[in-house]
Design an enzyme around this catalytic site. Structure first.
Site, PDB file in Angstrom:
ATOM      1  N   LYS A 102       0.838  -1.201   0.000  1.00 52.62           N
ATOM      2  CA  LYS A 102       0.000   0.000   0.000  1.00 52.62           C
ATOM      3  C   LYS A 102       0.870   1.248   0.000  1.00 52.62           C
ATOM      4  O   LYS A 102       1.906   1.294   0.679  1.00 52.62           O
ATOM      5  CB  LYS A 102      -0.909  -0.023   1.235  1.00 52.62           C
ATOM      6  CG  LYS A 102      -1.933   1.104   1.317  1.00 52.62           C
ATOM      7  CD  LYS A 102      -2.814   0.901   2.539  1.00 52.62           C
ATOM      8  CE  LYS A 102      -3.816   2.025   2.715  1.00 52.62           C
ATOM      9  NZ  LYS A 102      -4.676   1.818   3.919  1.00 52.62           N
ATOM     10  N   SER A 194      -9.633   1.657   3.308  1.00 56.81           N
ATOM     11  CA  SER A 194      -8.844   2.384   2.326  1.00 56.81           C
ATOM     12  C   SER A 194      -7.829   1.531   1.580  1.00 56.81           C
ATOM     13  O   SER A 194      -7.256   1.975   0.597  1.00 56.81           O
ATOM     14  CB  SER A 194      -8.096   3.520   3.039  1.00 56.81           C
ATOM     15  OG  SER A 194      -7.102   3.015   3.918  1.00 56.81           O
ATOM     16  N   SER A 218     -10.041  -0.744   7.347  1.00 58.10           N
ATOM     17  CA  SER A 218      -9.364  -0.563   6.065  1.00 58.10           C
ATOM     18  C   SER A 218      -8.638  -1.784   5.532  1.00 58.10           C
ATOM     19  O   SER A 218      -8.249  -1.808   4.367  1.00 58.10           O
ATOM     20  CB  SER A 218      -8.384   0.618   6.152  1.00 58.10           C
ATOM     21  OG  SER A 218      -9.083   1.810   6.361  1.00 58.10           O
TER      22      SER A 218
END
Length: 517
Positions: A102, A194, A218
């Site tokens: 990420k 996210s 997330s």
């Protein structure tokens, strides 16, 4: 796909010959790849090239990537690992396996900025790699690149899950037509966020493994929407040094995988502290010594303003979760139905969200410290980011989600240390003393299961508990995956691996995205 993604050119031809051509990246996991690498069916260089070709094929629609690692570094890394293997040196079960990370994790040695999807950080350069990168690389993993995200879902209250200025809107690999513009923030067409790009990347075959992060929901929610396994580890198990922060009380990185074996092997690499045994020791595949409590899926669900109701969808989710409960009841050591875990509404104090207050205060403090330590950056503080967004509003604050009210609230807050501490202690008391600990102790159970799209994510955040997600089924309405989560006591990450292993052995295997097959 963002214009900033680096994809292979002539120096990286598609791998179409030999054993690699027969590999189905949509279904094979890292364990299966490792077996074939060991048998010499193909090399890690072949595999990395095939993964890059998969990204090039699908990311123009899926937008799961922010940027791929420069091809020179990828080829040198893969070739070096191949030479080690040829010499009889294998660093571990993930030697030569590609992984996605990420884009909140610092990776300067890979030539990649940490942008969190913001143009303000496109030219940033951290001083050193994040601690977890210092664990991934020695374990022999090949970091293919950085994944798209919504700026930790922290910028604005109107920000949809999985959108960033740099990367655009992440799309689920399972949903034809993509995100419905009339849908709610985490509606049935959303990939959720996210860590959307990490989840979608694994489900779309970009890599068998990915790293996401979670403050609240997330990791588990994007994994649930991508038919993956994940765990939000106990706070502190995985180092957060070198990862863009929201709240040091709630944040942690974690693995996202197609199989529980892969998750356990990757968690072994990520875990910061010394352990007496591998997480793979928990892969028993049995419920026989696990005592389980479950939550009512009709009560434990996200509110309608988060997940817009669709006729038949909620009924299917409730029906299939209850069927799963019945199966577990027949196998578990003990089973307790519909336990009375305290409602997430109780996490509020004096009419305010205690979790929201703590995150609001922590964001400014933590982000300012993080940005100030960059070697190079256009922005050095939350205020700098706010001002950059205003100056470049056409890109950072587009008409379809123009707010950065959460940033502004954090910057301008006047919460005293005493009030902050009161909210933090309230969270701990409700989530622990009145919540998870009470249920585990009162009913004599090991874990509590409930829908992934539920307030369990906030219980885990508020109490610092580990939380996992497991795939269950797919909506008749649009094919989007949904699943079940489990929460356990702090430090019992091994128990959740055991639960996931039992789940995987009990229920049908996950399906790849039909549109990509």
């Amino acid at each position: 796909m963002s214009q900033f993604v680096s994809l292979p050119g002539p120096a990286c031809p598609p791998a179409t010959t030999g054993g690699i051509a027969a590999v189905d990246l949509l279904t094979i996991d890292a364990k299966g790849l490792q077996s074939r690498l060991a048998d010499g069916e193909f090399t890690s260089l072949d595999l990395a090239r095939k993964c890059l070709t998969q990204i090039q094929k699908h990311d123009g629609h899926l937008h799961a990537m922010i940027k791929t690692t420069p091809i020179r570094i990828l080829e040198e890394t893969a070739s070096s690992l191949d030479r080690e293997r040829a010499d009889g040196i294998v660093r571990g079960p993930l030697h030569g396996i590609p992984i996605l990370v990420k884009d909140v994790v610092d990776t300067p040695t890979l030539g990649l900025p940490t942008t969190a999807g913001s143009f303000a950080l496109l030219s940033s350069k951290a001083r050193k790699d994040a601690k977890i990168i210092d664990r991934l690389i020695p374990a022999g993993l090949i970091i293919l690149g950085k994944t798209n995200l919504s700026f930790c879902n922290s910028r604005g209250s109107d920000m949809p899950s999985g959108w960033s200025a740099v990367g655009g809107q992440v799309q689920s690999a399972y949903i034809v037509g993509g995100v419905d513009p009339t849908d709610s923030k985490d509606g049935h067409s959303s990939p959720s966020g996210s860590s959307s790009g990490s989840a979608v990347g694994v489900s779309a075959g970009y890599a068998p493994l990915a790293i996401g992060t979670e403050t609240d929901a997330s990791l588990v929610c994007p994994a649930g929407r991508a038919a993956l396994y994940t765990i939000k580890p106990t706070i502190g198990l995985v180092s957060q040094e070198g990862i863009m922060p929201i709240s040091h009380h709630f944040d942690t990185a974690g693995p996202m995988t197609k199989s529980v074996h892969d998750l356990a092997a990757l968690l072994d690499v990520l875990a910061a502290g010394p352990r007496s045994e591998s997480f793979t020791a928990s892969l028993t595949g049995s419920w026989s010594d696990i005592s389980v409590a479950v939550l009512d899926p009709e009560e434990w669900k996200f509110p309608e303003d988060w997940v817009k109701p669709v006729e038949g969808a909620e009924a299917q989710i409730n029906r299939e979760i209850r069927r799963a409960y019945d199966v577990i009841k027949s196998k578990a050591k003990m089973f307790v139905n519909n336990v009375d875990l305290v409602s997430v509404d109780e996490l509020a104090l004096d009419g305010e969200s205690s979790e929201g207050i703590v995150m609001m205060v922590d964001l400014k403090r933590n982000l300012n410290t993080y940005l100030a330590n960059f070697e190079e950056s256009e922005v050095r503080s939350l205020l700098d980011v706010i001002n950059y967004n205003l100056k470049h509003a056409d890109k950072e604050l587009p008409p379809h989600h123009p707010r950065q009210d959460r940033f502004i609230d954090s910057q301008n807050h006047t919460i005293s240390p005493e009030v902050y501490e009161r909210h933090l202690q309230h969270l701990r008391h409700v989530a622990r003393d009145r919540g998870v600990e009470r249920v585990l102790d009162t009913y004599g159970v090991d874990v509590v299961l409930g829908p992934t799209d539920s307030g369990l994510t906030s219980m885990a955040a508020a109490g610092g508990y580990p939380l996992c997600a497991m795939p269950l089924s797919y909506l008749d309405y649009n094919g989007r995956p949904f699943g079940v989560s489990a929460i356990a006591g702090r430090g019992r990450d091994d128990l959740l691996v055991k639960v996931m292993s039992a789940w995987e052995a009990t229920f049908p295997g996950r399906k790849p995205p039909p549109a990509l097959v």
